[in-house]
Scaffold this active site. Structure first.
Site, PDB file in Angstrom:
ATOM      1  N   ASP A 263       1.856  -3.329  -5.834  1.00  0.00           N
ATOM      2  CA  ASP A 263       1.449  -4.526  -5.079  1.00  0.00           C
ATOM      3  C   ASP A 263       2.660  -5.369  -4.712  1.00  0.00           C
ATOM      4  OD1 ASP A 263       1.470  -4.669  -7.845  1.00  0.00           O
ATOM      5  OD2 ASP A 263       0.119  -6.367  -7.962  1.00  0.00           O
ATOM      6  N   ASP A 287       0.092   6.730   0.751  1.00  0.00           N
ATOM      7  CA  ASP A 287      -0.749   6.660   1.944  1.00  0.00           C
ATOM      8  C   ASP A 287      -0.723   5.228   2.508  1.00  0.00           C
ATOM      9  OD1 ASP A 287      -2.508   7.443   3.856  1.00  0.00           O
ATOM     10  OD2 ASP A 287      -4.241   7.634   2.543  1.00  0.00           O
TER      11      ASP A 287
END
Ligand code: NAP
Length: 398
Positions: A263, A287
């Site tokens: 994150d 991804d």
């Protein structure tokens, strides 16, 4: 006469002067972007005295129409035999036996690295102020993680059985109306991916490799990925690379290996783009990161990709966007993604001059504001051209 690629005793690819490379045209806009890209490739190859005998192999809708199969065995065999090839986008058959043809090709051939370089091309409209700071290469693990397809659906006997097993053996309580997925992350899978990233970073004189993970929460999968990475640096790369923890100050001429929680990494690639160089990460993080970064440089329509097994030498390079069916056959969309995937393929084959010439010509074309509709709608003073005209404009500059 056209010949196959071979591997020398050191495992290096040997490229004959006339080499056979298989290609999948691709569904939807594949009929537009492949011929445009091939025209560019052939112009650059010719200039450098190299020939590619392109061998069409089938997958997707064209394969289904002609053979009744979405991914014929002959196609996989051709990629195995000729080692390196390229593909356009493929429709994911809805309700078919295969979840995704792209995932199937990667898994069947054990192409464990998804390589996604991300950089900005001058003139490409971007949502950030300094897109030129983005020059990153993502190594995304391609065969494990929640992408391995180990899932059971909510309400099935399999889900009930798995819940019961987990309850009885581990004391885990899982809600009865849950679907359940399994996330395998192995030491083997992690280290071969990270090894490839380190080798690449060293060969391309990159400054750092960042291991991106969510190890603070998923300790035995993503946390282990991080630990196995640092372990690998110590065991196999200590003369050429140094980990963050062991580097007190300047890493000198050694490659710096660091890590970032996913994150935080997604924030920092935006706010401190120049601190990231090569990134190694697992399937799902990779991804998200690849597409977020491609968007940051305005290049989602031209982002290239490659799927590689560095041990066997096999590689399938591909356009990263989908088939965009509403534009199929209109000679409209941007062929940049498949063209730049070709650049990656030529680099991988050691045909650096061919790759560099295509990149330069593409840069010059965009800088001259000659672009397809997708860029034209975001650029002032652009000349909008068709897919094939864009290919011709690049080929002329080669
Ligand atoms: P998509 O085909 O990528 O299209 C989404 C939008 O992206 C298009 O409407 C278009 O935007 C833009 N776009 C795509 N290709 C472009 C190009 N070459 N040049 C310029 N703009 C381009 O995604 P999708 O509609 O979600 O998926 C369609 C099919 O593709 C599905 O069957 C999916 O499974 C498959 N797919 C395949 C791959 C692959 O083979 N690697 C990857 C993703 C999806 P605008 O409408 O704004 O112009």
């Amino acid at each position: 006469m056209a010949e196959k690629l071979t591997l020398d005793p050191q495992g290096k690819l040997v490229v004959p002067k006339d080499v056979v490379l298989p290609y999948i045209e691709g569904d939807g806009t594949g009929v537009d972007i492949w011929p445009a890209a091939q025209h560019v490739f052939d112009a650059a190859l010719k200039k450098h005295g190299q020939r590619v005998s392109w061998k069409e192999v089938l997958a997707g809708e064209k394969a289904y129409r002609e053979t009744g199969e979405w991914l014929p065995e002959a196609t996989i065999e051709a990629f195995r035999e000729y080692r390196v090839g390229i593909k356009g986008p493929l429709t994911t058959p809805v309700g078919g036996g295969i979840r995704s043809l792209n995932v199937a090709i990667r898994q069947i051939m054990d192409l464990y690295v998804c390589l996604r370089p991300v950089r900005w091309f001058q003139g490409v409209p971007s949502p950030v102020r300094h897109p030129e700071l983005v020059d990153m290469v993502i190594f995304r693990e391609n065969t494990e993680d929640v992408y391995a397809g180990l899932e059971v659906a909510e309400g099935t006997p399999e889900a009930a059985k798995l819940r019961e097993f987990l309850h009885d053996n581990f004391g885990w309580e899982i809600r009865s109306d849950s679907g359940i997925g399994i996330k395998p992350i192995s030491k083997t899978g992690s280290q071969r991916l990270i090894r490839a990233a380190l080798e690449y970073a060293l060969a391309h004189h990159r400054r750092s490799v960042t291991l991106v993970h969510k190890g603070n929460i998923q300790k035995f999968t993503e946390g282990a990925f991080r630990s196995w990475g640092y372990e690998l640096v110590k065991e196999e790369f200590s003369d050429r690379a140094v980990s963050w923890e062991e580097c007190h100050g300047d890493p000198g001429d050694r490659l710096l290996v660091k890590d970032a929680i996913a994150d935080n990494a997604l924030q920092q690639v935006l706010t401190r783009a120049d601190e990231f160089d090569v990134i190694a990460t697992m399937n799902l993080n990779g991804d998200y990161l690849s597409d977020a970064l491609a968007a940051q440089v305005g290049g989602i329509g031209i982002a290239p990709g490659g799927n590689i097994n560095y041990v066997t030498g096999h590689g399938v390079f591909e356009a990263t966007h989908g088939t965009a069916p509403k534009y199929a056959g209109l000679d409209k969309v941007n062929p940049g993604s498949v063209i730049l995937s070709g650049v990656m393929m030529f680099e991988y084959l050691g045909l650096q001059d061919v790759a560099d010439d295509i990149t330069r010509a593409l840069e010059e074309t965009i800088a001259a504001r000659i672009v397809t509709y997708d860029f034209a709608r975001l650029m002032e003073g652009a000349t909008e051209v068709s897919c094939s005209e864009f290919g011709h404009a690049i080929a002329e500059r080669i």
